[in-house]
Design an enzyme around this catalytic site. Structure first.
Site, PDB file in Angstrom:
ATOM      1  N   VAL A  88     -27.713-151.007  34.408  1.00  0.00           N
ATOM      2  CA  VAL A  88     -27.083-151.500  33.423  1.00  0.00           C
ATOM      3  C   VAL A  88     -26.699-150.205  32.561  1.00  0.00           C
ATOM      4  CG1 VAL A  88     -27.879-153.734  33.107  1.00  0.00           C
ATOM      5  CG2 VAL A  88     -29.064-151.986  31.580  1.00  0.00           C
ATOM      6  N   TYR A 147     -37.940-145.657  20.749  1.00  0.00           N
ATOM      7  CA  TYR A 147     -37.785-146.943  21.542  1.00  0.00           C
ATOM      8  C   TYR A 147     -37.704-147.998  20.298  1.00  0.00           C
ATOM      9  CZ  TYR A 147     -39.607-151.361  23.349  1.00  0.00           C
ATOM     10  OH  TYR A 147     -39.979-152.894  23.921  1.00  0.00           O
TER      11      TYR A 147
HETATM   12  N1  LIG Z   1     -44.201-156.484  27.680  1.00  0.00           N
HETATM   13  C1  LIG Z   1     -44.105-156.085  26.268  1.00  0.00           C
HETATM   14  O1  LIG Z   1     -45.223-156.179  25.938  1.00  0.00           O
HETATM   15  C2  LIG Z   1     -43.023-156.148  25.503  1.00  0.00           C
HETATM   16  C3  LIG Z   1     -43.165-156.166  24.212  1.00  0.00           C
HETATM   17  C4  LIG Z   1     -41.894-156.085  23.494  1.00  0.00           C
HETATM   18  C5  LIG Z   1     -40.636-155.985  24.018  1.00  0.00           C
HETATM   19  N2  LIG Z   1     -40.532-155.893  25.308  1.00  0.00           N
HETATM   20  C6  LIG Z   1     -39.145-155.954  25.942  1.00  0.00           C
HETATM   21  O2  LIG Z   1     -38.965-157.212  26.923  1.00  0.00           O
HETATM   22  C7  LIG Z   1     -38.033-156.559  27.814  1.00  0.00           C
HETATM   23  C8  LIG Z   1     -38.827-157.109  29.109  1.00  0.00           C
HETATM   24  O3  LIG Z   1     -39.959-156.203  29.236  1.00  0.00           O
HETATM   25  P1  LIG Z   1     -40.916-156.250  30.455  1.00  0.00           P
HETATM   26  O4  LIG Z   1     -42.355-156.019  29.896  1.00  0.00           O
HETATM   27  O5  LIG Z   1     -40.656-157.903  31.302  1.00  0.00           O
HETATM   28  O6  LIG Z   1     -40.450-155.177  31.356  1.00  0.00           O
HETATM   29  P2  LIG Z   1     -40.613-154.736  33.082  1.00  0.00           P
HETATM   30  O7  LIG Z   1     -40.750-153.241  33.296  1.00  0.00           O
HETATM   31  O8  LIG Z   1     -41.933-155.436  33.280  1.00  0.00           O
HETATM   32  O9  LIG Z   1     -39.442-155.442  33.631  1.00  0.00           O
HETATM   33  C9  LIG Z   1     -38.220-155.028  33.477  1.00  0.00           C
HETATM   34  C10 LIG Z   1     -37.301-155.104  34.648  1.00  0.00           C
HETATM   35  O10 LIG Z   1     -36.068-154.307  34.187  1.00  0.00           O
HETATM   36  C11 LIG Z   1     -35.608-153.682  35.409  1.00  0.00           C
HETATM   37  N3  LIG Z   1     -34.578-152.412  34.710  1.00  0.00           N
HETATM   38  C12 LIG Z   1     -35.111-151.372  33.980  1.00  0.00           C
HETATM   39  N4  LIG Z   1     -34.293-150.470  33.675  1.00  0.00           N
HETATM   40  C13 LIG Z   1     -33.193-151.132  33.892  1.00  0.00           C
HETATM   41  C14 LIG Z   1     -31.782-150.737  33.902  1.00  0.00           C
HETATM   42  N5  LIG Z   1     -31.252-149.482  33.462  1.00  0.00           N
HETATM   43  N6  LIG Z   1     -30.923-151.546  34.679  1.00  0.00           N
HETATM   44  C15 LIG Z   1     -31.244-152.661  35.408  1.00  0.00           C
HETATM   45  N7  LIG Z   1     -32.472-153.041  35.429  1.00  0.00           N
HETATM   46  C16 LIG Z   1     -33.444-152.494  34.846  1.00  0.00           C
HETATM   47  C17 LIG Z   1     -36.892-153.166  35.971  1.00  0.00           C
HETATM   48  O11 LIG Z   1     -36.701-152.695  37.377  1.00  0.00           O
HETATM   49  C18 LIG Z   1     -37.852-154.252  35.815  1.00  0.00           C
HETATM   50  O12 LIG Z   1     -37.646-155.203  37.097  1.00  0.00           O
HETATM   51  C19 LIG Z   1     -37.712-155.273  27.562  1.00  0.00           C
HETATM   52  O13 LIG Z   1     -36.533-155.179  26.960  1.00  0.00           O
HETATM   53  C20 LIG Z   1     -39.015-154.690  26.791  1.00  0.00           C
HETATM   54  O14 LIG Z   1     -38.461-153.562  26.033  1.00  0.00           O
HETATM   55  C21 LIG Z   1     -41.656-155.956  26.102  1.00  0.00           C
END
Ligand SMILES: NC(=O)c1ccc[n+]([C@@H]2O[C@H](COP(=O)([O-])OP(=O)(O)OC[C@H]3O[C@@H](n4cnc5c(N)ncnc54)[C@H](O)[C@@H]3O)[C@@H](O)[C@H]2O)c1
Length: 244
Positions: free
Chosen positions: A58, A149
């Site tokens: 993206v 971030y």
């Molecule tokens: N896990 C947490 O504790 C947490 C807390 C707060 C916010 N978040 C947010 O929640 C969202 C999901 O997090 P998650 O923990 O499921 O992450 P994750 O890393 O487990 O999964 C993210 C997915 O996004 C894909 N991805 C990464 N960059 C990309 C790009 N440029 N284009 C397309 N795909 C891409 C990765 O390949 C992966 O499959 C994120 O925005 C993260 O910042 C997560």
């Protein structure tokens, strides 16, 4: 249903995958967008017939344009966009290289703008749409080791609130879900089991969020029930973050 064709970025694992499962259970078609194409295919196979995988980074404007064409050609007009992609290293601001800084801003902020720019005109033409951004509680309270971030995720909230006003009369809602610490591969890559155990100890409910907890909030915002709810931010953190 409001959520007929739901495009979920970062849909191949973690929170995004749970969102894909949740929306297909609700009868929608999920477009699993992920830069890891193999992972996206595996996720689509797991979610089942309501899901289709589309590889795309993206942060790459050309790839996002192609994604739009592919979604239009194979699924039709996107009715809901869930911009869920996110990533951060865990290090103090001054240890973050310029390259890492640019990548964090790209992945957590600019990428969401790129996908919005692609899909929004079609939503406007259809006089209907649901947009949900997955931000983070880090944006609302600040977290040491995640400064760039947290700033990028806060920018996303400011953008979402402003866009919500711009498109309100086009039948489009724009909302934000902020997960707290959620049990996903991202969290488990960033922190040791000991660090995670410490986090759990200070949580009112003494557990991490599960991806499904976050997916339920996203599903609410794209449901028919939420048609009059826009420009809002909700934390899903088991009471860890409590703001007015
Ligand atoms: N896990 C947490 O504790 C947490 C807390 C707060 C916010 N978040 C947010 O929640 C969202 C999901 O997090 P998650 O923990 O499921 O992450 P994750 O890393 O487990 O999964 C993210 C997915 O996004 C894909 N991805 C990464 N960059 C990309 C790009 N440029 N284009 C397309 N795909 C891409 C990765 O390949 C992966 O499959 C994120 O925005 C993260 O910042 C997560």
């Amino acid at each position: 249903v409001a959520q007929e064709i739901v495009v979920v970025t970062g849909g191949a694992r973690g929170i995004g995958l749970a969102i894909c499962r949740r929306v297909t259970q609700a009868g929608a078609r999920a477009v699993i967008v992920d830069m890891d194409g193999t992972r996206a295919e595996a996720a689509a196979a797991e979610v089942g017939s309501g899901a289709v995988a589309m590889p795309c980074d993206v942060t790459n404007v050309g790839q996002v344009r192609d994604l739009l064409k592919q979604v239009e050609a194979t699924c039709g007009t996107c009715t809901a966009l869930v911009s869920n992609v996110g990533w951060t290293p865990d290090k103090p601001f001054l240890d973050t290289t310029l390259e890492e800084q640019a990548r964090i801003i790209d992945v957590n902020y600019a990428g969401s703008l790129h996908v919005t720019r692609a899909f929004l005109p079609h939503m406007k033409a259809a006089s209907f749409g649901r947009i949900v951004y997955v931000s983070s509680d880090a944006a609302r309270v600040g977290v040491a080791g995640e400064a760039v971030y947290a700033g990028a995720k806060a920018a996303l909230i400011g953008f979402a609130k402003s866009l919500a006003v711009e498109v309100a009369r086009n039948g489009i809602t724009v909302n934000v879900v902020c997960p707290g610490s959620t049990d996903t591969p991202l969290l488990n890559d960033l922190f040791t089991p000991e660090q995670i155990a410490k986090r759990i100890k200070i949580h009112p409910m003494r557990r991490l969020a599960q991806p499904e907890d976050v997916a339920s909030a996203v599903n609410y915002f794209i449901s028919d029930e939420a048609g009059f709810v826009t420009g809002q931010v909700i934390s899903v953190s088991g009471g860890m973050l409590r703001v007015g």
